[in-house]
Design an enzyme around this catalytic site. Sequence first.
Site, mmCIF file in Angstrom:
data_model
loop_
_atom_site.group_PDB
_atom_site.id
_atom_site.type_symbol
_atom_site.label_atom_id
_atom_site.label_comp_id
_atom_site.label_asym_id
_atom_site.label_seq_id
_atom_site.Cartn_x
_atom_site.Cartn_y
_atom_site.Cartn_z
ATOM 1 N N HIS A 187 0.942 0.713 -13.218
ATOM 2 C CA HIS A 187 1.637 -0.519 -13.632
ATOM 3 C C HIS A 187 3.148 -0.259 -13.676
ATOM 4 C CE1 HIS A 187 1.905 -4.440 -15.563
ATOM 5 N NE2 HIS A 187 2.880 -3.910 -16.278
ATOM 6 N N ASN B 112 1.656 3.083 -2.606
ATOM 7 C CA ASN B 112 0.965 4.038 -3.498
ATOM 8 C C ASN B 112 -0.298 4.580 -2.830
ATOM 9 O OD1 ASN B 112 2.237 4.355 -6.278
ATOM 10 N ND2 ASN B 112 2.340 2.137 -5.998
ATOM 11 N N GLY C 101 0.775 -1.237 0.000
ATOM 12 C CA GLY C 101 0.000 0.000 0.000
ATOM 13 C C GLY C 101 0.806 1.287 0.000
ATOM 14 N N ILE D 149 -8.507 -9.100 -11.399
ATOM 15 C CA ILE D 149 -8.880 -8.452 -12.666
ATOM 16 C C ILE D 149 -10.321 -7.957 -12.585
ATOM 17 C CG2 ILE D 149 -9.248 -8.869 -15.138
ATOM 18 C CD1 ILE D 149 -6.730 -10.685 -14.947
ATOM 19 N N ASN E 26 -5.175 2.546 -13.188
ATOM 20 C CA ASN E 26 -4.259 1.567 -12.609
ATOM 21 C C ASN E 26 -2.834 2.078 -12.738
ATOM 22 O OD1 ASN E 26 -3.374 -1.045 -11.636
ATOM 23 N ND2 ASN E 26 -2.772 -1.528 -13.741
HETATM 24 C C1 GRF Z 1 3.341 -1.373 -7.580
HETATM 25 O O1 GRF Z 1 4.549 -1.759 -8.148
HETATM 26 C C2 GRF Z 1 2.295 -1.168 -8.662
HETATM 27 O O2 GRF Z 1 2.831 -0.711 -9.849
HETATM 28 C C3 GRF Z 1 1.766 -2.548 -8.869
HETATM 29 O O3 GRF Z 1 1.755 -3.111 -7.582
HETATM 30 C C4 GRF Z 1 2.745 -2.488 -6.754
HETATM 31 C C5 GRF Z 1 2.043 -1.988 -5.535
HETATM 32 O O4 GRF Z 1 2.890 -1.440 -4.577
HETATM 33 N N1 GRF Z 1 0.516 -2.527 -9.578
HETATM 34 P P1 GRF Z 1 2.273 -0.782 -3.272
HETATM 35 O O5 GRF Z 1 1.317 -1.808 -2.654
HETATM 36 O O6 GRF Z 1 1.559 0.462 -3.684
HETATM 37 O O7 GRF Z 1 3.445 -0.505 -2.382
#
Ligand code: GRF
Length: 196
Positions: free
Chosen positions: A106, A14, A12, A89, A104
């Site tokens: 990625h 992000n 988490g 998904i 999203n």
């Molecule tokens: C990130 O690398 C994102 O790009 C991918 O999953 C990871 C999540 O990281 N979709 P976090 O849980 O936000 O630390």
Amino acid sequence: MFKIAILVSGTGSNMLNIIESFQGKSAEILTVFADRPCKALEKAQDIYNIPTKLLNKKDLSNLEIANKVHEECVKLKVDLIVLAGFLSIIGGKILEDFENKIINIHPSLLPKYGGPGMYGMNVHNQVIKNQENTSGCTVHFVTKDVDQGKIILQKQVKVEKNDTGETLQKRILIQEHIAIIEAINILIKQHEDERV
Ligand code: GRF
């Protein structure tokens, strides 16, 4: 206020960055959904007191998870759904009703290294294996074709000679934190412009 729902499956980082950057400022994070018990869910609840919901993939199909998220987001009149490290998904009616309202993040420069099975370390290990000079991250809209929706923005990261999947992942994650905030700011601005 611009209303956001976040979907998570992992640590988490992000999600935390989104909450820290927007909560109570230019947006409101109304709810966090997870498809498995995870650190992100605990943090949203314990640190930020945000209502959370566990839609456990052990008990529910991908479509059932998406339908429950859909139902709740309609009820809450959510403006944007952010997949921040969400591994299930998303399909079904939510994709129509929230067209261009689901994004999203990625960890590659899509269309490279995207699609089913391309997540987490799989992406970075493949980039290293193929001796790419550059990788990065992409924020894009979510459509029925995994990782193929319209790109909002990308950040490039140079792959160094001695990089491993892990070292590359760390540097890309720093750029993800910047990219996701920039993308949400773009969408908040668009939303405000449409209301004028
Ligand atoms: C990130 O690398 C994102 O790009 C991918 O999953 C990871 C999540 O990281 N979709 P976090 O849980 O936000 O630390």
